[in-house]
Design a protein around this motif. Structure first.
Motif, short mmCIF file in Angstrom:
data_model
loop_
_atom_site.label_atom_id
_atom_site.label_comp_id
_atom_site.label_asym_id
_atom_site.label_seq_id
_atom_site.Cartn_x
_atom_site.Cartn_y
_atom_site.Cartn_z
N ALA A 257 1.88 -13.05 -16.14
CA ALA A 257 0.64 -12.72 -15.44
C ALA A 257 -0.50 -12.54 -16.44
N VAL A 258 -0.85 -13.62 -17.14
CA VAL A 258 -1.94 -13.57 -18.11
C VAL A 258 -3.27 -13.47 -17.38
N ASN A 259 -4.17 -12.62 -17.87
CA ASN A 259 -5.50 -12.40 -17.27
C ASN A 259 -5.40 -11.87 -15.85
N ALA A 260 -4.34 -11.12 -15.57
CA ALA A 260 -4.15 -10.58 -14.22
C ALA A 260 -3.69 -9.13 -14.31
N GLU A 261 -3.93 -8.39 -13.22
CA GLU A 261 -3.48 -7.01 -13.15
C GLU A 261 -2.80 -6.77 -11.81
N LEU A 262 -1.82 -5.87 -11.82
CA LEU A 262 -1.04 -5.56 -10.63
C LEU A 262 -1.91 -4.89 -9.57
N ASP A 263 -1.73 -5.29 -8.31
CA ASP A 263 -2.50 -4.74 -7.20
C ASP A 263 -1.53 -4.15 -6.17
N GLU A 264 -0.73 -3.17 -6.60
CA GLU A 264 0.25 -2.51 -5.75
C GLU A 264 0.04 -1.00 -5.82
N PRO A 265 -0.11 -0.32 -4.68
CA PRO A 265 -0.44 1.11 -4.68
C PRO A 265 0.62 1.98 -5.33
N PHE A 266 1.89 1.57 -5.30
CA PHE A 266 2.96 2.39 -5.87
C PHE A 266 3.51 1.81 -7.17
N GLY A 267 2.80 0.84 -7.75
CA GLY A 267 3.22 0.28 -9.01
C GLY A 267 4.25 -0.83 -8.86
N LEU A 268 4.69 -1.35 -9.99
CA LEU A 268 5.60 -2.50 -10.04
C LEU A 268 7.01 -2.13 -9.60
N ARG B 204 10.94 -4.42 -9.02
CA ARG B 204 11.53 -5.67 -9.49
C ARG B 204 12.64 -6.18 -8.57
N ASP B 205 12.68 -5.77 -7.31
CA ASP B 205 13.76 -6.14 -6.40
C ASP B 205 13.86 -7.65 -6.20
N VAL B 206 15.10 -8.13 -6.08
CA VAL B 206 15.32 -9.53 -5.71
C VAL B 206 14.71 -9.79 -4.34
N GLY B 207 13.93 -10.86 -4.24
CA GLY B 207 13.32 -11.25 -2.98
C GLY B 207 11.98 -10.62 -2.69
N ARG B 208 11.53 -9.71 -3.54
CA ARG B 208 10.25 -9.03 -3.28
C ARG B 208 9.14 -9.64 -4.12
N GLY B 209 7.96 -9.72 -3.53
CA GLY B 209 6.79 -10.21 -4.23
C GLY B 209 5.83 -9.09 -4.59
N MET B 210 5.27 -9.17 -5.79
CA MET B 210 4.28 -8.21 -6.25
C MET B 210 2.91 -8.88 -6.26
N LYS B 211 1.91 -8.20 -5.72
CA LYS B 211 0.58 -8.78 -5.60
C LYS B 211 -0.24 -8.53 -6.86
N TYR B 212 -1.00 -9.56 -7.29
CA TYR B 212 -1.84 -9.47 -8.48
C TYR B 212 -3.26 -9.95 -8.15
N THR B 213 -4.21 -9.49 -8.97
CA THR B 213 -5.57 -10.01 -8.93
C THR B 213 -5.96 -10.44 -10.34
N CYS B 214 -6.84 -11.43 -10.43
CA CYS B 214 -7.31 -11.88 -11.74
C CYS B 214 -8.39 -10.94 -12.26
N THR B 215 -8.40 -10.72 -13.55
CA THR B 215 -9.41 -9.86 -14.17
C THR B 215 -10.66 -10.66 -14.53
N LYS B 216 -11.74 -9.95 -14.77
CA LYS B 216 -12.98 -10.53 -15.29
C LYS B 216 -13.51 -11.66 -14.41
#
Length: 347
Positions: free
Chosen positions: A152-163, A165-177
């Protein structure tokens, strides 16, 4: 928001050794309230960990949370949000982990609890990324989470409870700058235990210039350069093209020299007014090498095209590979010719 360095101080101020579990178990959760252990473990109220979760379980009891931690490799503690019935099974605490003071959340070091809660799984030696599952009387290790963090280069996590790593789960990101995102804003933990980032922040760079090329056949008129390398030489002129013989599915390929995540392919159609309309349908595939049949579709163009048309094909699935192959699909034998092909990607 406090860093791990403050953990010892917070522990001394907030930890409670619980001899009664009524304040952490639901009223109707008799199993949790009547744990068959002599000394319940230590519970720290009012704080949770962010970015430490190996797995995140929803609608589970505190007792299930403890048990699943014991079954999960490298789990060191749990964070439990009682109102949500949300359990974070946390890995080792390091510099990336944040301690967050949060009402209604409590955490507990798993080493302070008896492993008798999980029976035979108490002796498991599952590798990182796995958890213990009892099949009959046999202990088995199965993939439960992805290790590390997603690309996730140039990106930051957008999850209220943090990262997590569960199998099958997606984590949402937004691009910086304000960088443009290509793809969908998620990194997914696949069932193989490997992360798959569905996005790239940025346009990537040209990775095909003057790389080795090939094509299904060669046809050339006098005064033209019709070899496959004409497709990646950066020269966009009337007589500088790659050109195959008439075929039902003629193709051209470029070897990028190493594996890239391919973001888009920009194709410049033949410029001569006679022949631009020959390109009616084009498929673009990405694969690891010329010998493998394991290919992934980047995208397609549906024409007919016009002479000199610039065709931008975005690879929304972000395929990874070393070979990019373009195929002209026809209902009758037709030559395939383009002025230039530019592949953009990131390592």
């Amino acid at each position: 928001m406090k860093r791990v360095a403050s953990f010892i101080l917070l522990q001394n101020l907030m930890s409670i050794s619980c001899w009664s579990l009524n304040d952490v178990c639901d009223v109707n959760d008799s199993k949790c309230q009547n744990l068959q252990i002599s000394t319940p473990g230590e519970i720290i109220y009012g704080q949770c960990y962010h970015h430490a979760a190996l797995r995140r379980l929803l609608k589970v009891s505190f007792l299930t949370c403890l048990k699943e931690c014991m079954k999960t490799s490298t789990c060191s503690n749990v964070s439990y949000r009682r109102d949500w019935k949300m359990c974070d099974i946390n890995g080792n605490i390091n510099s990336e982990v944040e301690i967050v003071q949060e009402h209604g959340c409590f955490s507990s070091n798993i080493s302070s609890w008896s492993k008798n809660l999980v029976g035979k799984c108490s002796t498991h030696t599952c590798a990182e990324g796995y958890k213990c599952v009892l099949k009959g009387e046999v202990i088995t290790c199965v993939i439960a989470y992805c290790t590390g963090r997603p690309f996730a280069v140039n990106a930051e996590l957008d999850e209220p409870f943090g990262l997590s790593r569960d199998v099958g789960r997606g984590m949402k990101y937004t691009c910086t700058k304000s960088i443009k995102m290509i793809g969908t804003p998620f990194a997914v933990c696949h069932k193989t235990g490997q992360w798959k980032s569905m996005f790239i922040c940025g346009e990537g760079s040209l990775v095909s210039h003057n790389k080795p090329t090939g094509q299904s056949s060669i046809f050339c008129a006098k005064g033209y350069l019709c070899e496959p390398e004409a497709g990646v030489d950066g020269i966009k002129q009337l007589t500088n093209i790659f050109h195959t013989k008439p075929e039902l599915e003629p193709f051209w390929w470029v070897n990028l020299g190493q594996v890239y995540t391919v973001l888009k392919v920009v194709s410049t159609n033949r410029m001569h007014r006679c022949c631009g309309g020959r390109l009616r349908k084009m498929l673009i595939h990405v694969k690891e090498n010329l010998d493998t049949s394991n290919t992934e579709l980047c995208g397609q163009f549906i024409g007919p095209a016009v002479s000199g048309q610039i065709i931008v094909t975005s690879c929304n699935t972000l395929p990874k590979g070393q070979i990019v192959k373009l195929t002209s699909v026809n209902t009758e034998r037709t030559a395939f010719h383009l002025t230039e092909v530019e592949v953009y990607g990131v390592e």
